[in-house]
Design a protein around this motif. Structure first.
Motif, short mmCIF file in Angstrom:
data_model
loop_
_atom_site.label_atom_id
_atom_site.label_comp_id
_atom_site.label_asym_id
_atom_site.label_seq_id
_atom_site.Cartn_x
_atom_site.Cartn_y
_atom_site.Cartn_z
N GLY A 47 0.79 -1.23 0.00
CA GLY A 47 0.00 0.00 0.00
C GLY A 47 0.82 1.27 0.00
N GLY A 49 2.51 2.49 -2.49
CA GLY A 49 2.49 3.18 -3.78
C GLY A 49 3.48 2.63 -4.79
N LYS A 50 4.03 1.46 -4.53
CA LYS A 50 5.05 0.90 -5.44
C LYS A 50 4.44 0.53 -6.79
CE LYS A 50 5.95 -2.54 -2.59
NZ LYS A 50 4.90 -2.32 -1.57
N SER A 51 3.36 -0.24 -6.76
CA SER A 51 2.76 -0.67 -8.03
C SER A 51 2.19 0.51 -8.80
CB SER A 51 1.64 -1.69 -7.79
OG SER A 51 2.18 -2.85 -7.22
N ILE A 52 1.61 1.46 -8.08
CA ILE A 52 1.03 2.63 -8.76
C ILE A 52 2.15 3.46 -9.40
CG2 ILE A 52 -0.37 4.73 -8.45
CD1 ILE A 52 -1.96 2.06 -8.35
#
Ligand SMILES: Nc1ncnc2c1ncn2[C@@H]1O[C@H](COP(=O)(O)OP(=O)(O)O)[C@@H](O)[C@H]1O
Ligand SMILES: [Mg+2]
Length: 332
Positions: A47, A49-52
């Motif tokens: 959660g 923000g890595k993938s985003i």
């Protein structure tokens, strides 16, 4: 930062989700660079923000509700945020490839590996079917799949989890991307298979001179394969430096918490301890430092001042008031 011309430069990236219950600031001011052939780790709890961040680079943010509200993604000198969807489709898979945690999100269960690999190669490269097949065999061999000519005929479900991840990596490599973004590529695998896949990433680094963004929640993965690392917390980088530096001289209380230890930032003796509490709700971030509510070292000023990422040493950046002498003096 490095003197070389970066392959990718992400500047002040902000990606927010405008939901009914509020604005989720998933990525809120991310800066980093990657040089050709370099591996950058992005590490942080689920959660953070890595993938985003990765999806923003690739132009894959679902909009609405998502929107890149600010920033630049300069790849080979051009801002990807100004590209059309058509231009991005050409870049994805050819210039920048991606590997996800779950190979089944990229592999189609109803087609053989041969069909899927050939399709990718033929879509991006000016080669004959015969050459494409040869390339597919070479790639499966490169990623360590035994008897590749025979295995091409198999369907994704006929491979074990680790082998399937190898197939997906082979597909990602099929067009010689200059950048590979791997999002938790070993998280779903058991430890021995994980070690083998990390070995494969190391081999790819040395043999293909490809830059890699390795997204993980696991500092062990970072220490295995990354040259530099950005630690993310609540959509922001909190520490950014060389991997060896991070392990020797990591400074941010969150980084040290991730390492399951306590910062040696005061003279008192301290014992090992994990981070307590949980990450904040990205819709209602605290006014000051997002980590302050969980930080043992939080000062009063941390509750009101959101620290900027500040250079504290050569190639070492930290966002923490403990390392910001000017602000610390004024406010404590
Ligand atoms: N479509 C969406 N709508 C609203 N919030 C989202 C959406 N996608 C992701 N988020 C939020 O963005 C934040 C960052 O997510 P993500 O980048 O996936 O984290 P991680 O570091 O685990 O990869 C999370 O709080 C997540 O709930
Ligand atoms: Mg993720």
């Amino acid at each position: 930062m490095d003197e070389a011309t970066p392959l990718l430069e992400v500047n002040n990236l902000h990606t927010h989700f405008f939901t009914k219950s509020g604005v989720v600031k998933a990525v809120d001011g991310v800066d980093f660079t990657i040089n050709p052939g370099e591996t950058l780790g992005i590490v942080g709890e689920s959660g953070s923000g890595k993938s985003i961040t990765a999806m923003s680079i690739l132009g894959l943010i679902p909009s609405p509700p998502g929107k890149i509200t600010e920033g630049e993604v300069i790849f080979k000198g051009e801002d990807l945020l100004h590209k059309s969807e058509r231009q991005m489709r050409k870049i994805r898979g050819k210039e920048i490839a991606m590997v996800f945690q779950d190979p089944m999100t990229s592999l189609n269960p109803v087609f053989t590996v041969e069909k899927q690999m050939m399709e990718t190669i033929l879509a991006h490269e000016p080669v004959s079917k015969k050459q494409a097949k040869q390339r597919a065999i070479e790639l499966l061999d490169l990623v360590g799949i035994p008897d590749p000519r025979k295995r091409l005929k198999d369907y994704p479900h006929e491979f074990s989890g680790g082998m399937r991840q190898r197939v997906m990596i082979a597909m990602a490599l099929s067009c010689n991307p200059s950048l590979l973004i791997a999002d938790e590529p070993t998280t779903a695998l058991d430890v021995t298979i994980q070690a083998q896949i990390l070995e494969l990433f190391k081999k790819m680094q040395t043999e293909l001179n490809m830059a890699i963004v390795m997204i993980t929640h696991d500092l062990g993965v970072v220490s295995e394969v990354c040259d530099r690392v950005m630690v993310m917390y609540a959509g922001k980088p909190v520490e950014y430096t060389e991997t060896s530096h991070l392990f020797d001289r990591g400074k941010h209380p969150y980084t040290l918490g991730l390492m399951n230890s306590i910062p040696k930032i005061s003279t008192e003796k301290q014992k090992l301890e994990a981070i307590h509490g949980s990450p904040p709700d990205l819709r209602y971030l605290p006014r000051g430092c997002s980590f302050a509510p969980r930080c043992k070292h939080a000062m009063e000023s941390c509750l009101t001042i959101d620290p900027a990422l500040k250079k504290i040493d050569t190639d070492h950046y930290v966002s923490c008031l403990l390392y910001d002498e000017a602000k610390k003096k004024v406010t404590t």
